[in-house]
Write an enzyme that holds these catalytic residues in place. Sequence first.
Site, PDB file in Angstrom:
ATOM      1  N   ARG A 168       5.424 -10.978 -25.122  1.00  0.00           N
ATOM      2  CA  ARG A 168       4.419  -9.930 -24.985  1.00  0.00           C
ATOM      3  C   ARG A 168       4.997  -8.611 -25.486  1.00  0.00           C
ATOM      4  O   ARG A 168       6.210  -8.387 -25.460  1.00  0.00           O
ATOM      5  CB  ARG A 168       4.000  -9.779 -23.520  1.00  0.00           C
ATOM      6  CG  ARG A 168       3.434 -11.056 -22.898  1.00  0.00           C
ATOM      7  CD  ARG A 168       3.169 -10.850 -21.414  1.00  0.00           C
ATOM      8  NE  ARG A 168       2.589 -12.043 -20.781  1.00  0.00           N
ATOM      9  CZ  ARG A 168       3.302 -12.986 -20.192  1.00  0.00           C
ATOM     10  NH1 ARG A 168       4.637 -12.909 -20.149  1.00  0.00           N
ATOM     11  NH2 ARG A 168       2.711 -14.036 -19.636  1.00  0.00           N
ATOM     12  N   LYS A 192       5.945 -11.247 -16.411  1.00  0.00           N
ATOM     13  CA  LYS A 192       5.116 -10.799 -15.302  1.00  0.00           C
ATOM     14  C   LYS A 192       5.800 -11.138 -13.977  1.00  0.00           C
ATOM     15  O   LYS A 192       6.342 -12.219 -13.804  1.00  0.00           O
ATOM     16  CB  LYS A 192       3.739 -11.459 -15.377  1.00  0.00           C
ATOM     17  CG  LYS A 192       2.918 -10.996 -16.584  1.00  0.00           C
ATOM     18  CD  LYS A 192       1.534 -11.609 -16.565  1.00  0.00           C
ATOM     19  CE  LYS A 192       0.689 -11.076 -17.727  1.00  0.00           C
ATOM     20  NZ  LYS A 192      -0.664 -11.657 -17.744  1.00  0.00           N
ATOM     21  N   HIS A 263      -0.465  -8.952 -29.423  1.00  0.00           N
ATOM     22  CA  HIS A 263      -0.894 -10.111 -28.635  1.00  0.00           C
ATOM     23  C   HIS A 263      -1.443 -11.212 -29.543  1.00  0.00           C
ATOM     24  O   HIS A 263      -1.329 -12.391 -29.240  1.00  0.00           O
ATOM     25  CB  HIS A 263      -1.937  -9.703 -27.597  1.00  0.00           C
ATOM     26  CG  HIS A 263      -1.916 -10.553 -26.367  1.00  0.00           C
ATOM     27  ND1 HIS A 263      -0.843 -10.571 -25.500  1.00  0.00           N
ATOM     28  CD2 HIS A 263      -2.811 -11.435 -25.860  1.00  0.00           C
ATOM     29  CE1 HIS A 263      -1.086 -11.415 -24.509  1.00  0.00           C
ATOM     30  NE2 HIS A 263      -2.270 -11.956 -24.705  1.00  0.00           N
ATOM     31  N   HIS A 289       3.960 -18.711 -19.255  1.00  0.00           N
ATOM     32  CA  HIS A 289       2.683 -18.933 -18.562  1.00  0.00           C
ATOM     33  C   HIS A 289       2.935 -19.564 -17.200  1.00  0.00           C
ATOM     34  O   HIS A 289       3.695 -20.527 -17.090  1.00  0.00           O
ATOM     35  CB  HIS A 289       1.775 -19.865 -19.376  1.00  0.00           C
ATOM     36  CG  HIS A 289       1.179 -19.209 -20.579  1.00  0.00           C
ATOM     37  ND1 HIS A 289       0.721 -19.916 -21.661  1.00  0.00           N
ATOM     38  CD2 HIS A 289       0.951 -17.900 -20.874  1.00  0.00           C
ATOM     39  CE1 HIS A 289       0.248 -19.078 -22.566  1.00  0.00           C
ATOM     40  NE2 HIS A 289       0.372 -17.861 -22.118  1.00  0.00           N
ATOM     41  N   TYR A 298      -4.624 -23.040 -26.304  1.00  0.00           N
ATOM     42  CA  TYR A 298      -4.220 -23.048 -27.709  1.00  0.00           C
ATOM     43  C   TYR A 298      -4.525 -24.376 -28.393  1.00  0.00           C
ATOM     44  O   TYR A 298      -4.623 -24.434 -29.614  1.00  0.00           O
ATOM     45  CB  TYR A 298      -2.728 -22.740 -27.827  1.00  0.00           C
ATOM     46  CG  TYR A 298      -2.378 -21.361 -27.337  1.00  0.00           C
ATOM     47  CD1 TYR A 298      -2.709 -20.239 -28.075  1.00  0.00           C
ATOM     48  CD2 TYR A 298      -1.738 -21.179 -26.118  1.00  0.00           C
ATOM     49  CE1 TYR A 298      -2.409 -18.967 -27.628  1.00  0.00           C
ATOM     50  CE2 TYR A 298      -1.424 -19.913 -25.666  1.00  0.00           C
ATOM     51  CZ  TYR A 298      -1.765 -18.810 -26.414  1.00  0.00           C
ATOM     52  OH  TYR A 298      -1.476 -17.557 -25.955  1.00  0.00           O
TER      53      TYR A 298
END
Length: 317
Positions: A168, A192, A263, A289, A298
């Site tokens: 990211r 994250k 992104h 993820h 995807y």
Amino acid sequence: MDDERAAEQAEPEGLPEPFVRLLGDYERHLVSERDLAPHTVRAYLGDVSGLLDHCGRLGIDDVTELDLRALRSWLARLQTTGRSRTTIARRATAARVFTAWLHRTGRVPTDPGAALGSPKKHKTLPPVLRADEAEALIRSVADLADDGTPVGLRDVAMVELLYATGIRVGELVGLDIDDVDAERRVVRVFGKGRKERAVPYGVPAGRAVERWLATGRPSLRVEGSGPALFLGVRGRRIDQRAVRDLVHRRIADVPGAPDIGPHGLRHTAATHLLEGGADLRSVQELLGHASLATTQLYTHVTTDRLRKAYQQAHPRA
């Protein structure tokens, strides 16, 4: 910032004092115990503030009176005011996280959010680059770096690393020099929730980063640069906006390519990995993820491309 996002982040005024204190306790939980990023904390607090404001309008002034009906009423009001399904789904998630915390900390006897549903979000992905378009993008950036300027070397290294790793943009600008293992060609990333992961990168990205560290970064470094891997023109850690502007400008140099930002390069990297034979679990780990379902999005892109190739090539398609 668009009007809807601004409205989402605006905190309602005039909350009862008990609700204000409750928000303060919740903010400390999000920051200290969950170690969430500042923008994530602001988003959660904005959503919960909206919920508590709605409760006040319903005559609820004690959190123990918060029930499933009030939660559903809040989401219904959001829908009538034109909020998107994605926004409503995010608000529902924020409500469930909040009520779970209320129950876990003994502030309410039961968790009213446990039974709260939310609209399914549209599972769409932004456009991705073809392999030749990705190569053209990098070539465009490299052509402008031929003069050997520090900024040019930096831009090549950033775009190469974004495409090579799929990290990211926030993760890219947060990198420090020590996060790069040049010998193993692995970069340490904090994603994250400050979750750490190691992401490999290829030879071209490695060469670009080495050139930037050897001759580019020393020219931009100032006393306050610290350990930041990528620096802005004033010698401080580069910000996300500068990286986004760079990608958008260089994408414009690629004929026919969709206008994507960093992104979009992340989506492109994931799509090309899957098209090249990588398995979903590996791509999930590389991208950071939390859920495999996110990575599975995807496969829709790769399946669509496969279907088009089949229809064009098979005589009985």
